[in-house]
Structures are given as C-alpha cells and as structure tokens.
Write a protein that holds these residues in place. Structure first.
Motif, PDB file in Angstrom:
ATOM      1  N   THR A 139      -1.018   5.815  12.689  1.00 16.39           N
ATOM      2  CA  THR A 139      -0.263   5.861  13.889  1.00 16.39           C
ATOM      3  C   THR A 139       0.470   7.805  14.080  1.00 16.39           C
ATOM      4  O   THR A 139       0.717   8.325  13.304  1.00 16.39           O
ATOM      5  N   LEU A 140       0.211   8.142  15.004  1.00 15.26           N
ATOM      6  CA  LEU A 140       0.535   9.906  15.555  1.00 15.26           C
ATOM      7  C   LEU A 140       2.025   9.404  16.011  1.00 15.26           C
ATOM      8  O   LEU A 140       2.804   8.725  16.909  1.00 15.26           O
ATOM      9  N   VAL A 141       3.321  10.499  15.991  1.00 13.71           N
ATOM     10  CA  VAL A 141       4.407  10.881  16.034  1.00 13.71           C
ATOM     11  C   VAL A 141       4.427  11.412  16.848  1.00 13.71           C
ATOM     12  O   VAL A 141       4.101  13.151  16.493  1.00 13.71           O
ATOM     13  N   ASP A 142       4.594  11.681  18.490  1.00 16.28           N
ATOM     14  CA  ASP A 142       5.405  12.850  19.058  1.00 16.28           C
ATOM     15  C   ASP A 142       6.620  11.964  19.853  1.00 16.28           C
ATOM     16  O   ASP A 142       6.744  11.545  20.875  1.00 16.28           O
ATOM     17  N   ALA A 143       7.694  12.539  19.878  1.00 19.14           N
ATOM     18  CA  ALA A 143       9.016  12.193  20.608  1.00 19.14           C
ATOM     19  C   ALA A 143      10.063  13.149  20.190  1.00 19.14           C
ATOM     20  O   ALA A 143       9.901  14.056  19.545  1.00 19.14           O
ATOM     21  N   GLY A 182       0.722  -1.112   0.138  1.00 15.39           N
ATOM     22  CA  GLY A 182      -0.035  -0.104   0.106  1.00 15.39           C
ATOM     23  C   GLY A 182       0.424   1.650   0.092  1.00 15.39           C
ATOM     24  O   GLY A 182       1.965   1.419   0.019  1.00 15.39           O
ATOM     25  N   LEU A 183      -0.026   2.001   0.483  1.00 13.95           N
ATOM     26  CA  LEU A 183       1.343   3.613   0.094  1.00 13.95           C
ATOM     27  C   LEU A 183       0.712   4.361   1.294  1.00 13.95           C
ATOM     28  O   LEU A 183       0.030   4.451   2.038  1.00 13.95           O
ATOM     29  N   TRP A 184       1.927   4.732   2.089  1.00 16.19           N
ATOM     30  CA  TRP A 184       2.687   5.360   3.089  1.00 16.19           C
ATOM     31  C   TRP A 184       2.440   6.846   2.358  1.00 16.19           C
ATOM     32  O   TRP A 184       3.003   6.997   2.007  1.00 16.19           O
ATOM     33  N   THR A 185       1.584   7.515   3.449  1.00 13.06           N
ATOM     34  CA  THR A 185       1.998   8.903   3.501  1.00 13.06           C
ATOM     35  C   THR A 185       2.468   9.810   4.752  1.00 13.06           C
ATOM     36  O   THR A 185       1.694   8.988   6.131  1.00 13.06           O
ATOM     37  N   LEU A 186       3.508  10.202   4.606  1.00 10.39           N
ATOM     38  CA  LEU A 186       4.023  11.057   6.559  1.00 10.39           C
ATOM     39  C   LEU A 186       4.017  12.434   5.986  1.00 10.39           C
ATOM     40  O   LEU A 186       4.200  12.701   5.365  1.00 10.39           O
ATOM     41  N   GLY A 187       3.869  12.806   7.767  1.00 11.32           N
ATOM     42  CA  GLY A 187       3.698  14.254   7.776  1.00 11.32           C
ATOM     43  C   GLY A 187       4.153  14.471   9.186  1.00 11.32           C
ATOM     44  O   GLY A 187       3.713  13.510   9.901  1.00 11.32           O
ATOM     45  N   TYR A 188       5.270  15.271   9.229  1.00  9.26           N
ATOM     46  CA  TYR A 188       5.956  15.296  10.124  1.00  9.26           C
ATOM     47  C   TYR A 188       6.034  17.232  10.361  1.00  9.26           C
ATOM     48  O   TYR A 188       6.716  17.852   9.545  1.00  9.26           O
ATOM     49  N   SER A 189       6.235  17.512  11.927  1.00  7.48           N
ATOM     50  CA  SER A 189       6.346  19.330  11.731  1.00  7.48           C
ATOM     51  C   SER A 189       7.209  18.047  13.197  1.00  7.48           C
ATOM     52  O   SER A 189       7.597  18.429  14.367  1.00  7.48           O
ATOM     53  N   VAL A 219       6.509  16.547  15.991  1.00  6.89           N
ATOM     54  CA  VAL A 219       5.249  15.349  15.997  1.00  6.89           C
ATOM     55  C   VAL A 219       4.789  15.663  14.871  1.00  6.89           C
ATOM     56  O   VAL A 219       5.098  16.281  13.480  1.00  6.89           O
ATOM     57  N   GLY A 220       3.858  14.262  14.664  1.00  6.19           N
ATOM     58  CA  GLY A 220       2.993  14.337  13.378  1.00  6.19           C
ATOM     59  C   GLY A 220       2.454  12.825  13.288  1.00  6.19           C
ATOM     60  O   GLY A 220       2.324  12.655  14.188  1.00  6.19           O
ATOM     61  N   GLY A 221       2.247  12.453  11.849  1.00  5.11           N
ATOM     62  CA  GLY A 221       1.671  10.562  11.610  1.00  5.11           C
ATOM     63  C   GLY A 221       2.023  10.214  10.240  1.00  5.11           C
ATOM     64  O   GLY A 221       2.707  11.166   9.409  1.00  5.11           O
ATOM     65  N   LYS A 222       1.991   8.674  10.496  1.00  3.40           N
ATOM     66  CA  LYS A 222       2.124   8.109   9.267  1.00  3.40           C
ATOM     67  C   LYS A 222       1.078   7.545   9.348  1.00  3.40           C
ATOM     68  O   LYS A 222      -0.101   7.534   9.882  1.00  3.40           O
TER      69      LYS A 222
END
Length: 183
Positions: free
Chosen positions: A169-173, A125-132, A149-152
């Motif tokens: 999936t949310l990212v905050d690290a 499938g397609l991974w779409t990633l957006g981060y700040s 911070v952002g998400g996959k």
C-alpha cells in the motif's frame, strides 16, 4: 592608507568566514504528534508521534536521530487498532536542493508482526513500513504543515501462507500537527 586597506580586508575576511547568522531551530527536541490525512468517522485513522533526540537546526548537513510511533484505529465493527514503532533520522534540506527544499525531512522505517486484518482470524505475517515525513521548518514553536509519503508492505508468514504474494500500500497524505494528548 596601506595599513587601513589590509585591516579592512582582514575584517571583511573574518566576517565572511565566520557566520554572523546563527543557525535557527528547524525542529525542536520535543514530542510532536500529527494527524495523517483527514479524519474519517468510523474509518481507519492514523496519528503519528515523533521524538527527535535533540533539536535540529537549519544548518546544512545537520542530522538528528528520530524515533516514532504510529497509532491506527477504526471504531466500526469490528473495532481495531494497531501501533507500529519507527527509527530514523531527520535533516534540514536547504533552499536550492534538487529535491524538495527548505524542509525538514525525516526518514522513518519500522517492522512489526501481526495480521492482515487485525483480527485473530486474519493471516499472520510481517509488516514493513517506510515513510518520508516532510515538514515545513518550525515557526514560533509550531509546524505549519507537511506531507507523509512512503509505503506499507505485508508479507504472509506461516500456516501455509509463505508462498502468498505480499500486499503493498502506498501512502501519500498531508499531515497536520495536533496535541499529543490526542494520541
């Protein structure tokens, strides 16, 4: 006396209108690498590399194109790794802004095609990633710290999985600058 007041007034106006303070570099134009979160022995670990296309100053409104690459890997069975590329922009957010201020903020977006597990047996499938990426301004050539911070988002495509719901999936690290030789 009148000439002195006019001359003094003109001098003060010139000082006020011409910035006597040089813009400082908030992010230099060199590759930088960051450990995302804390390393986990055997677990998924991610490292981010960014490359601003030119130096970013602390002048409000400054904007710099920035590219990036994230490398994720785990060493336990089965060992897996991935790379995702990003494009984005960096800007300096001055003190007093209504958002997070006195930081370098870098918006990064990217897409890639792959599996949900990283194995040939996984669903493609397609991974779409957006981060700040939020970094403290550079001090003496080093980035003191930061946060990502952002998400996959993974959307299954093909092989009867088009109707499957996406996984998010949310990212905050925290991020810590590391040597790019570790990338």
């Amino acid at each position: 006396m009148k000439k002195t007041v006019i001359a003094l007034s003109a001098t003060i106006s010139t000082i006020i209108l011409s910035s006597g303070v040089e813009a400082r570099t908030a992010l230099s134009a060199r590759e930088r690498c960051f450990q995302i979160g804390q390393p986990v022995p055997g677990g998924w670990n991610e490292v981010l590399k960014i490359k601003p296309q030119q130096a970013l100053t602390d002048k409000p409104g400054a904007l710099v194109e920035t590219i990036g690459l994230v490398h994720g890997a785990k060493t336990t069975h089965p060992p897996l790794n991935y790379y995702n590329q990003f494009a984005g922009a960096a800007s300096y957010i001055p003190p007093g802004d209504q958002e997070v201020d006195n930081v370098v903020q870098i918006a990064l977006v990217g897409t890639s095609y792959g599996t949900d597990t990283g194995t040939p047996e996984g669903i493609y499938g397609l991974w779409t990633l957006g981060y700040s990426l939020i970094l403290e301004p550079e001090k003496k050539g080093k980035i003191p710290g930061g946060q990502i911070v952002g998400g996959k988002r993974f959307k299954p495509i093909g092989n009867g999985h088009d109707a499957d719901p996406p996984k998010e999936t949310l990212v905050d690290a925290p991020v810590a600058e590391i040597s790019c030789s570790s990338f």
